[in-house]
Design a protein around this motif. Structure first.
Motif, short mmCIF file in Angstrom:
data_model
loop_
_atom_site.label_atom_id
_atom_site.label_comp_id
_atom_site.label_asym_id
_atom_site.label_seq_id
_atom_site.Cartn_x
_atom_site.Cartn_y
_atom_site.Cartn_z
N LEU A 197 -8.30 -14.27 7.39
CA LEU A 197 -7.11 -14.51 7.72
C LEU A 197 -6.64 -13.00 6.62
N PHE A 198 -5.35 -12.20 7.03
CA PHE A 198 -4.59 -11.64 6.74
C PHE A 198 -5.24 -10.02 5.89
N ARG A 199 -5.96 -9.55 6.60
CA ARG A 199 -7.08 -8.10 6.45
C ARG A 199 -6.23 -7.42 6.47
N GLN A 200 -5.20 -7.27 7.18
CA GLN A 200 -3.87 -6.10 6.70
C GLN A 200 -2.93 -5.99 5.83
N TYR A 201 -3.63 -7.20 4.68
CA TYR A 201 -3.02 -7.19 3.86
C TYR A 201 -4.01 -6.89 2.45
N GLY A 234 -2.22 -25.16 12.79
CA GLY A 234 -2.21 -23.23 13.06
C GLY A 234 -2.73 -22.15 12.03
N THR A 235 -2.06 -20.90 12.69
CA THR A 235 -2.94 -19.92 12.53
C THR A 235 -1.88 -19.13 11.14
N PRO A 236 -1.69 -18.98 10.33
CA PRO A 236 -0.25 -18.41 9.36
C PRO A 236 0.05 -16.32 9.91
N GLU A 237 1.09 -16.29 10.31
CA GLU A 237 1.20 -15.28 10.87
C GLU A 237 1.42 -14.24 9.86
N ASP A 238 2.81 -15.21 8.67
CA ASP A 238 3.83 -14.83 7.85
C ASP A 238 2.92 -14.65 6.54
N ALA A 279 -8.63 -20.46 1.54
CA ALA A 279 -9.43 -20.11 0.52
C ALA A 279 -9.51 -19.15 0.65
N ARG A 280 -8.98 -18.59 -0.83
CA ARG A 280 -9.56 -16.99 -1.72
C ARG A 280 -10.44 -16.70 -2.45
#
Length: 303
Positions: free
Chosen positions: A257-261, A176-180, A238-239
């Motif tokens: 993922l989380f490009r807005q953050y 699953g793709t994390p949304e939060d 990964a980061r």
């Protein structure tokens, strides 16, 4: 020139803390290093260094002399190089250090292009992730990534270095793709131990607040390329810096993922000691790097 040899040896001894290390830097023997400093003391009529079997440290006048003669020698060398090469192409040995992963993955092609353009410059390149002491270790230029602390060194920003979070489509389909951001705690995260706080991933929200998220994972590497390989193989999230991930992002092997953050980018800097007359070879390299990295970084295009 003998007096210059004596002064240069004193500087090397005080920077490195021993006659043996100074002799190695200057390409001579420990005995000769000691003789040169003793000759200088005799000529000046003062004791510059206190010596014992266990320690070597400057006298008060020795420290004052070092502070002045070091800057004089630096200016002399820079002026000499500037005059020698004013009417010709840059030449001579140029000693450079850069972070290991960035160096091997992104810098080598640039240095090869530089070497082709400046055939009279001899490149001596060291790749290492430790914080190299440029002056003590005799480097002309260092490339560094991060937010630089205050320093007497001159720094020229070359490019942005973005840090992103990414995973493969296969992993996201399975888990699953994390949304939060908080959901990262329930995922297999691939840890790069080169980060200052590898188990706390930082993000920035729309209000400019910094958010720290604790993560865990069974795969830990002290190398960003290994983390990328694991992520592309579906082993987790990964980061990593985009200069490592750019090609895989363009191909779709991993997705961000989380490009807005995303955190504000770090910087890629060329760092070198201050000098009244910048060596022609150092100027040639820094200007070449600035021209190459101008605009949007190649690794950030097309994804």
């Amino acid at each position: 020139m003998e007096r210059l040899d004596c002064d240069r040896m004193l500087v090397a001894v005080m920077e490195l803390g021993s006659f043996a290390a100074a002799a190695e830097r200057m390409g001579t023997s420990s005995g000769q290093a000691s003789k040169l400093v003793s000759r200088l003391e005799s000529e000046l009529g003062v004791q510059l260094l206190k010596r014992s079997t266990r320690a070597l440290f400057p006298t008060e006048i020795g420290q004052a002399y070092f502070d002045r003669i070091k800057s004089i020698l630096d200016d002399f060398d820079a002026l000499d190089a500037s005059v020698r090469h004013a009417s010709g192409k840059p030449s001579g040995r140029l000693k450079l250090t850069a972070p290991l992963t960035f160096g091997t993955s992104s810098l080598v092609p640039v240095l090869i292009a530089f070497a082709k353009e400046y055939p009279e410059i001899e490149l001596d390149v060291s790749f290492a992730d430790r914080m190299v002491n440029i002056v003590d270790e005799g480097f002309d230029v260092a490339l560094r990534i991060g937010r630089l602390s205050d320093s007497s060194l001159i720094a020229r920003r070359l490019s942005d270095i973005r840090i992103i979070v990414a995973a493969s489509e296969s992993y996201l389909r399975a888990r699953g793709t994390p949304e939060d951001l908080r959901q990262l705690a329930q995922h297999d995260c691939i840890i790069d131990t080169n980060f200052r706080e590898p188990l706390n991933w930082q993000f920035r929200d729309g209000s400019e607040r910094i958010l720290s998220v604790a993560v865990k994972g069974r795969l830990r590497f002290s190398n960003a390329e290994a983390c990328l390989s694991a992520a592309a193989s579906g082993m987790g999230i990964a980061r990593m810096p985009t200069f490592i991930a750019g090609n895989q992002l363009r191909s779709g092997a991993i997705v961000p993922l989380f490009r807005q953050y995303e955190m504000p980018p770090l910087g890629l800097y060329a760092v070198y000691p201050p000098a009244r007359h910048l060596a022609h070879k150092v100027r040639a390299l820094t200007e070449f790097l600035e021209a190459h990295y101008a605009g949007e970084a190649e690794w950030d295009r097309g994804w």
